[in-house]
Design a protein around this motif. Structure first.
Motif, PDB file in Angstrom:
ATOM      1  N   GLY A 134      10.429   0.270   3.615  1.00 62.29           N
ATOM      2  CA  GLY A 134      11.625  -0.568   3.729  1.00 62.29           C
ATOM      3  C   GLY A 134      12.345  -0.824   2.424  1.00 62.29           C
ATOM      4  N   CYS A 135      11.978  -0.111   1.349  1.00 60.26           N
ATOM      5  CA  CYS A 135      12.614  -0.335   0.052  1.00 60.26           C
ATOM      6  C   CYS A 135      14.062   0.144   0.041  1.00 60.26           C
ATOM      7  CB  CYS A 135      11.856   0.408  -1.046  1.00 60.26           C
ATOM      8  SG  CYS A 135      10.161  -0.136  -1.292  1.00 60.26           S
ATOM      9  N   HIS A 136      14.876  -0.519  -0.762  1.00 58.20           N
ATOM     10  CA  HIS A 136      16.225  -0.067  -1.048  1.00 58.20           C
ATOM     11  C   HIS A 136      16.127   0.782  -2.315  1.00 58.20           C
ATOM     12  CE1 HIS A 136      18.074  -2.758   1.904  1.00 58.20           C
ATOM     13  NE2 HIS A 136      17.228  -3.691   1.477  1.00 58.20           N
ATOM     14  N   VAL A 137      16.396   2.084  -2.186  1.00 58.16           N
ATOM     15  CA  VAL A 137      16.164   3.014  -3.290  1.00 58.16           C
ATOM     16  C   VAL A 137      17.493   3.512  -3.860  1.00 58.16           C
ATOM     17  CG1 VAL A 137      15.074   5.176  -4.006  1.00 58.16           C
ATOM     18  CG2 VAL A 137      13.980   3.739  -2.258  1.00 58.16           C
ATOM     19  N   THR A 138      17.621   3.422  -5.181  1.00 58.06           N
ATOM     20  CA  THR A 138      18.774   3.948  -5.897  1.00 58.06           C
ATOM     21  C   THR A 138      18.334   5.154  -6.716  1.00 58.06           C
ATOM     22  OG1 THR A 138      19.879   1.802  -6.075  1.00 58.06           O
ATOM     23  CG2 THR A 138      20.506   3.482  -7.679  1.00 58.06           C
ATOM     24  N   TYR A 175       9.865  18.196  -9.810  1.00 58.90           N
ATOM     25  CA  TYR A 175      10.706  17.156  -9.210  1.00 58.90           C
ATOM     26  C   TYR A 175      10.263  16.804  -7.796  1.00 58.90           C
ATOM     27  CZ  TYR A 175      14.203  16.885 -12.917  1.00 58.90           C
ATOM     28  OH  TYR A 175      14.845  16.641 -14.106  1.00 58.90           O
ATOM     29  N   PHE A 176       9.508  17.682  -7.158  1.00 62.62           N
ATOM     30  CA  PHE A 176       9.014  17.362  -5.824  1.00 62.62           C
ATOM     31  C   PHE A 176       8.130  16.115  -5.828  1.00 62.62           C
ATOM     32  CE2 PHE A 176       9.970  21.813  -4.528  1.00 62.62           C
ATOM     33  CZ  PHE A 176      10.616  21.530  -3.344  1.00 62.62           C
ATOM     34  N   VAL A 177       7.422  15.875  -6.937  1.00 58.98           N
ATOM     35  CA  VAL A 177       6.485  14.750  -6.989  1.00 58.98           C
ATOM     36  C   VAL A 177       7.199  13.413  -6.780  1.00 58.98           C
ATOM     37  CG1 VAL A 177       4.791  13.525  -8.395  1.00 58.98           C
ATOM     38  CG2 VAL A 177       4.850  16.023  -8.413  1.00 58.98           C
ATOM     39  N   PRO A 178       8.218  13.071  -7.595  1.00 56.29           N
ATOM     40  CA  PRO A 178       8.905  11.800  -7.334  1.00 56.29           C
ATOM     41  C   PRO A 178       9.714  11.796  -6.041  1.00 56.29           C
ATOM     42  CG  PRO A 178      10.011  13.008  -9.079  1.00 56.29           C
ATOM     43  CD  PRO A 178       8.730  13.720  -8.826  1.00 56.29           C
ATOM     44  N   LEU A 179      10.285  12.942  -5.674  1.00 56.26           N
ATOM     45  CA  LEU A 179      11.142  12.968  -4.490  1.00 56.26           C
ATOM     46  C   LEU A 179      10.345  12.809  -3.199  1.00 56.26           C
ATOM     47  CD1 LEU A 179      13.713  15.707  -5.570  1.00 56.26           C
ATOM     48  CD2 LEU A 179      13.919  13.222  -5.683  1.00 56.26           C
ATOM     49  N   VAL A 180       9.137  13.343  -3.165  1.00 59.09           N
ATOM     50  CA  VAL A 180       8.275  13.122  -2.007  1.00 59.09           C
ATOM     51  C   VAL A 180       7.829  11.660  -1.954  1.00 59.09           C
ATOM     52  CG1 VAL A 180       6.009  13.660  -1.017  1.00 59.09           C
ATOM     53  CG2 VAL A 180       7.495  15.508  -1.783  1.00 59.09           C
ATOM     54  N   LYS A 181       7.582  11.065  -3.114  1.00 62.16           N
ATOM     55  CA  LYS A 181       7.163   9.657  -3.162  1.00 62.16           C
ATOM     56  C   LYS A 181       8.271   8.734  -2.658  1.00 62.16           C
ATOM     57  CE  LYS A 181       4.721   6.085  -3.857  1.00 62.16           C
ATOM     58  NZ  LYS A 181       3.623   5.780  -2.916  1.00 62.16           N
ATOM     59  N   ILE A 182       9.528   9.129  -2.852  1.00 67.68           N
ATOM     60  CA  ILE A 182      10.641   8.319  -2.358  1.00 67.68           C
ATOM     61  C   ILE A 182      10.538   8.118  -0.850  1.00 67.68           C
ATOM     62  CG2 ILE A 182      13.155   8.428  -1.932  1.00 67.68           C
ATOM     63  CD1 ILE A 182      13.465   9.427  -4.799  1.00 67.68           C
ATOM     64  N   GLU A 192       0.835  -1.202   0.000  1.00 67.30           N
ATOM     65  CA  GLU A 192       0.000   0.000   0.000  1.00 67.30           C
ATOM     66  C   GLU A 192       0.871   1.255   0.000  1.00 67.30           C
ATOM     67  OE1 GLU A 192      -2.791   3.041   0.414  1.00 67.30           O
ATOM     68  OE2 GLU A 192      -2.970   1.022  -0.400  1.00 67.30           O
ATOM     69  N   LEU A 193       1.913   1.276   0.826  1.00 65.00           N
ATOM     70  CA  LEU A 193       2.815   2.425   0.877  1.00 65.00           C
ATOM     71  C   LEU A 193       3.543   2.618  -0.451  1.00 65.00           C
ATOM     72  CD1 LEU A 193       4.605   2.364   4.372  1.00 65.00           C
ATOM     73  CD2 LEU A 193       3.365   4.284   3.356  1.00 65.00           C
ATOM     74  N   ILE A 194       3.969   1.517  -1.036  1.00 66.46           N
ATOM     75  CA  ILE A 194       4.734   1.577  -2.278  1.00 66.46           C
ATOM     76  C   ILE A 194       3.885   2.097  -3.439  1.00 66.46           C
ATOM     77  CG2 ILE A 194       5.878   0.141  -4.031  1.00 66.46           C
ATOM     78  CD1 ILE A 194       6.807  -1.664  -1.660  1.00 66.46           C
ATOM     79  N   THR A 195       2.630   1.733  -3.478  1.00 64.53           N
ATOM     80  CA  THR A 195       1.791   2.040  -4.639  1.00 64.53           C
ATOM     81  C   THR A 195       0.828   3.209  -4.442  1.00 64.53           C
ATOM     82  OG1 THR A 195       0.134   0.406  -3.932  1.00 64.53           O
ATOM     83  CG2 THR A 195       1.876  -0.354  -5.430  1.00 64.53           C
TER      84      THR A 195
END
Length: 401
Positions: free
Chosen positions: A72-76, A58-65, A18-21
């Motif tokens: 608990g995702c490993h984000v690159t 750019y705030f849209v994807p960066l806030v989603k990160i 749920e958090l991821i999507t």
């Protein structure tokens, strides 16, 4: 990369998915994500090509990160510098290194300003692995099976389109697909404008013997003029380092028709950025969007949900001018720490190296005209020194073609 937080480890599989999507426009491969999360934490990447100066979209994807990290995702984070050069040379080769460093400093400043712990992220520059023998051999293998039709179709909404496209633009989508394998991820995250590249990756990576990845897509933030917010269109965007006065000026000029909630870049920005950012900073639910108004016009208005603000704007209970002022004020507050991070000689020098100030074009020397106005026309006695612009009958002379 840092390990996931204890809070993330305590979440159920459903809670993590749920958090991821949540908040995304589209997800391809939710079942794949669920199966991975049952066994271990998800690995994903988000890439950005260092081309034009980054804007508030750019705030849209960066806030989603922040959601990904909470799950608990490993984000690159990939700084796709080679892609920036391949995309119709949007980043000249001699400026590529400076622009990559500029993007890295700016993206980290944005992430820090919104409370995302950058020590939990992995930052990679594309050319660190995209120039290796193994990667290039895979690129040639992919080129031997990827059709021109599929390459053009995949890059239609991302790669700059021209009447006579460069070969580099056809290579671009395939290399982005390969990045999924070489960054060792389970999923790629990007804007919905990347969808056709994601479909290409799902089709061709298995042909190279690699697994198909999941794909997560956020909605695109409309530009201030109504179209997609783009780094190449200065009138459609607010840059992350714009001055407070420039922000106010651009927001004031933005299209924001009274009662129109369907085609409204200002309102869309509130939905896509300001509310998610407010909830990120106030996880207890204490955020509300404030519109200041004089008492004679009804006094201040507060909205705890975007739905309430949207309804008020639709019914014209909120005036476009008041909304614009509130957005400009809120946006300047968000941008203040980012501006502060770049307010030093080192960052100013980096900015100039990445985006050199355009030199004014040298004025061409004017030819010295011979003075003829004192000479009387031949054969005319007492003629005026300057002839009238009209003909004898008062009509203007016809223009020659």
């Amino acid at each position: 990369m840092a390990s996931p937080t204890p809070a993330a480890a305590a979440l159920s599989v459903d809670a993590k998915v749920e958090l991821i999507t949540r908040g995304l426009q589209e997800t391809l491969g939710v079942d794949t994500i669920r199966e991975v999360v049952k066994e271990r934490d998800l690995k994903l990447y988000w890439g950005t090509a260092p081309t034009g100066k980054p804007h508030i979209g750019y705030f849209v994807p960066l806030v989603k990160i922040a959601d990904f990290l909470q799950a608990g995702c490993h984000v690159t984070v990939l700084f796709a510098n080679l892609h920036a050069f391949l995309d119709n040379m949007k980043a000249p080769w001699e400026q590529l290194q400076s622009r990559t460093k500029y993007y890295e400093h700016l993206i980290k400043a944005v992430l820090s300003s919104v409370g995302v712990p950058i020590d939990k992220l992995r930052f990679v520059v594309g050319t660190e692995y995209q120039l290796t023998e193994k990667y290039n051999l895979d690129a040639y293998k992919l080129a031997a099976m990827l059709t021109v039709h599929d390459a053009i179709k995949a890059g239609a909404e991302v790669v700059k389109q021209t009447d006579n496209p460069l070969l580099s633009g056809l290579i671009y989508p395939g290399l982005q697909a390969l990045d999924e394998e070489y960054l060792d991820v389970d999923a790629q995250f990007g804007g919905v404008d990347q969808r056709k590249i994601f479909i290409l990756a799902e089709k061709y990576l298995p042909k190279l013997g690699y697994k198909k990845r999941a794909h997560l897509m956020n909605a695109m933030v409309p530009g201030l003029a109504g179209s997609k917010m783009s780094s190449s269109d200065p009138d459609s965007k607010v840059d992350l380092l714009d001055s407070p006065k420039d922000v106010e000026r651009k927001i004031k000029r933005a299209f924001c028709e009274e009662g129109n909630v369907d085609d409204n870049g200002v309102l869309s920005f509130v939905k896509a950025v300001l509310f998610p950012l407010g909830h990120l900073r106030h996880p207890d639910g204490g955020y509300s969007f404030l519109i200041k108004r004089p008492e004679k016009f009804g006094g201040d208005q507060e909205f705890s949900t975007f739905a309430d603000l949207e309804d008020a704007f639709r019914t014209k209970a909120v005036h476009p001018g008041d909304l614009k002022k509130a957005v400009a004020e809120a946006l300047n507050a968000v941008l203040a720490p980012i501006r502060a991070a770049f307010d030093n000689d080192e960052m100013r020098a980096l900015t100039e190296a990445a985006y050199p100030t355009a030199k004014p074009a040298a004025a061409s020397p004017k030819k010295k005209e011979k003075k003829k106005h004192n000479k009387k026309p031949d054969g005319v006695v007492g003629a005026p020194a300057v002839a009238d612009a009209s003909s004898a009958d008062g009509a203007a002379p016809a223009a020659s073609s």
